[in-house]
Design a protein around this motif. Structure first.
Motif, PDB file in Angstrom:
ATOM      1  N   ASP A  18       0.827  -1.205   0.000  1.00 13.38           N
ATOM      2  CA  ASP A  18       0.000   0.000   0.000  1.00 13.38           C
ATOM      3  C   ASP A  18       0.868   1.266   0.000  1.00 13.38           C
ATOM      4  OD1 ASP A  18      -2.542   1.337   0.058  1.00 13.38           O
ATOM      5  OD2 ASP A  18      -2.153   1.810   2.176  1.00 13.38           O
ATOM      6  N   ASN A  20       4.061   1.485  -0.925  1.00 11.83           N
ATOM      7  CA  ASN A  20       4.814   1.506  -2.177  1.00 11.83           C
ATOM      8  C   ASN A  20       3.944   2.009  -3.323  1.00 11.83           C
ATOM      9  OD1 ASN A  20       6.474   1.013  -4.351  1.00 11.83           O
ATOM     10  ND2 ASN A  20       7.247  -0.905  -3.518  1.00 11.83           N
ATOM     11  N   MET A  21       2.680   1.574  -3.370  1.00  7.42           N
ATOM     12  CA  MET A  21       1.763   2.003  -4.430  1.00  7.42           C
ATOM     13  C   MET A  21       1.520   3.514  -4.339  1.00  7.42           C
ATOM     14  SD  MET A  21      -2.041   0.592  -5.364  1.00  7.42           S
ATOM     15  CE  MET A  21      -2.786   1.253  -3.875  1.00  7.42           C
ATOM     16  N   ARG A  22       1.314   4.032  -3.117  1.00 12.07           N
ATOM     17  CA  ARG A  22       1.098   5.475  -2.952  1.00 12.07           C
ATOM     18  C   ARG A  22       2.328   6.270  -3.368  1.00 12.07           C
ATOM     19  NH1 ARG A  22      -0.980   5.994   2.919  1.00 12.07           N
ATOM     20  NH2 ARG A  22      -1.791   3.912   2.930  1.00 12.07           N
ATOM     21  N   THR A  24       4.609   5.375  -5.498  1.00 19.60           N
ATOM     22  CA  THR A  24       4.720   5.267  -6.952  1.00 19.60           C
ATOM     23  C   THR A  24       3.771   6.244  -7.639  1.00 19.60           C
ATOM     24  OG1 THR A  24       5.363   2.951  -6.770  1.00 19.60           O
ATOM     25  CG2 THR A  24       4.528   3.679  -8.906  1.00 19.60           C
ATOM     26  N   LYS A  25       2.542   6.356  -7.141  1.00 19.89           N
ATOM     27  CA  LYS A  25       1.571   7.293  -7.721  1.00 19.89           C
ATOM     28  C   LYS A  25       2.046   8.739  -7.571  1.00 19.89           C
ATOM     29  CE  LYS A  25      -2.653   4.567  -7.338  1.00 19.89           C
ATOM     30  NZ  LYS A  25      -3.985   4.466  -6.746  1.00 19.89           N
ATOM     31  N   ILE A  26       2.598   9.065  -6.420  1.00 16.38           N
ATOM     32  CA  ILE A  26       3.102  10.424  -6.189  1.00 16.38           C
ATOM     33  C   ILE A  26       4.234  10.731  -7.155  1.00 16.38           C
ATOM     34  CG2 ILE A  26       4.386  11.866  -4.544  1.00 16.38           C
ATOM     35  CD1 ILE A  26       2.693  10.462  -2.325  1.00 16.38           C
ATOM     36  N   GLU A  28       4.830   9.347 -10.051  1.00 12.90           N
ATOM     37  CA  GLU A  28       4.283   9.453 -11.408  1.00 12.90           C
ATOM     38  C   GLU A  28       3.645  10.814 -11.638  1.00 12.90           C
ATOM     39  OE1 GLU A  28       1.619   6.129 -11.809  1.00 12.90           O
ATOM     40  OE2 GLU A  28       3.263   4.698 -12.082  1.00 12.90           O
ATOM     41  N   LYS A  29       2.886  11.308 -10.666  1.00 10.82           N
ATOM     42  CA  LYS A  29       2.247  12.630 -10.798  1.00 10.82           C
ATOM     43  C   LYS A  29       3.304  13.731 -10.881  1.00 10.82           C
ATOM     44  CE  LYS A  29      -2.028  11.601 -10.930  1.00 10.82           C
ATOM     45  NZ  LYS A  29      -2.767  11.747 -12.168  1.00 10.82           N
ATOM     46  N   GLU A  32       4.776  13.582 -14.380  1.00  5.04           N
ATOM     47  CA  GLU A  32       3.873  14.062 -15.429  1.00  5.04           C
ATOM     48  C   GLU A  32       3.626  15.564 -15.357  1.00  5.04           C
ATOM     49  OE1 GLU A  32       0.306  11.826 -14.797  1.00  5.04           O
ATOM     50  OE2 GLU A  32       1.260   9.912 -15.281  1.00  5.04           O
TER      51      GLU A  32
END
Length: 112
Positions: A18, A20-22, A24-26, A28-29, A32
């Motif tokens: 959980d 690690n996923m958060r 990774t999303k941060i 990526e944002k 981008e």
């Protein structure tokens, strides 16, 4: 002793799916939607939290897309210890970066 404990604890926490996923999303944002303003990276190969090669790869990616990058490697300084270990050099790097930013802003205003 506390530092040693934290060094062992962080990899475990950061690898929880959980968390690690958060993260990774941060990341990526940020990748981008990174703003086009000048960027300053003060880093070190002595940093055990943020590997210098990761910082250098990010710098290269940002330069490829035309971002203005300022960077400096303190080589042996641990994470968030650059100013404590090298106050004059750190201040100088920050001062040069800010001068360049204000110079660019002044030139942009004059162009209007």
């Amino acid at each position: 002793m506390m530092l040693s404990s934290l060094e062992k604890l962080f990899p475990i926490i950061l690898n929880i799916p959980d968390v690690n996923m958060r993260l990774t999303k941060i990341i990526e944002k940020l990748y981008e939607n990174h703003p086009p303003c000048p960027q300053l990276y003060l880093y070190s190969s002595g940093d055990k939290v943020v590997p210098s090669h990761s910082v250098e790869l990010w710098i290269k990616e940002q330069q490829k897309i035309g971002r203005k990058i300022h960077s400096f490697s303190f080589r042996s300084s641990p994470h968030v210890e650059h100013y404590r270990n090298f106050p004059d050099l750190y201040s100088s790097q920050l001062h040069n970066f800010l001068q360049d930013c204000f110079k660019q802003t002044k030139q942009q205003l004059q162009a209007l």
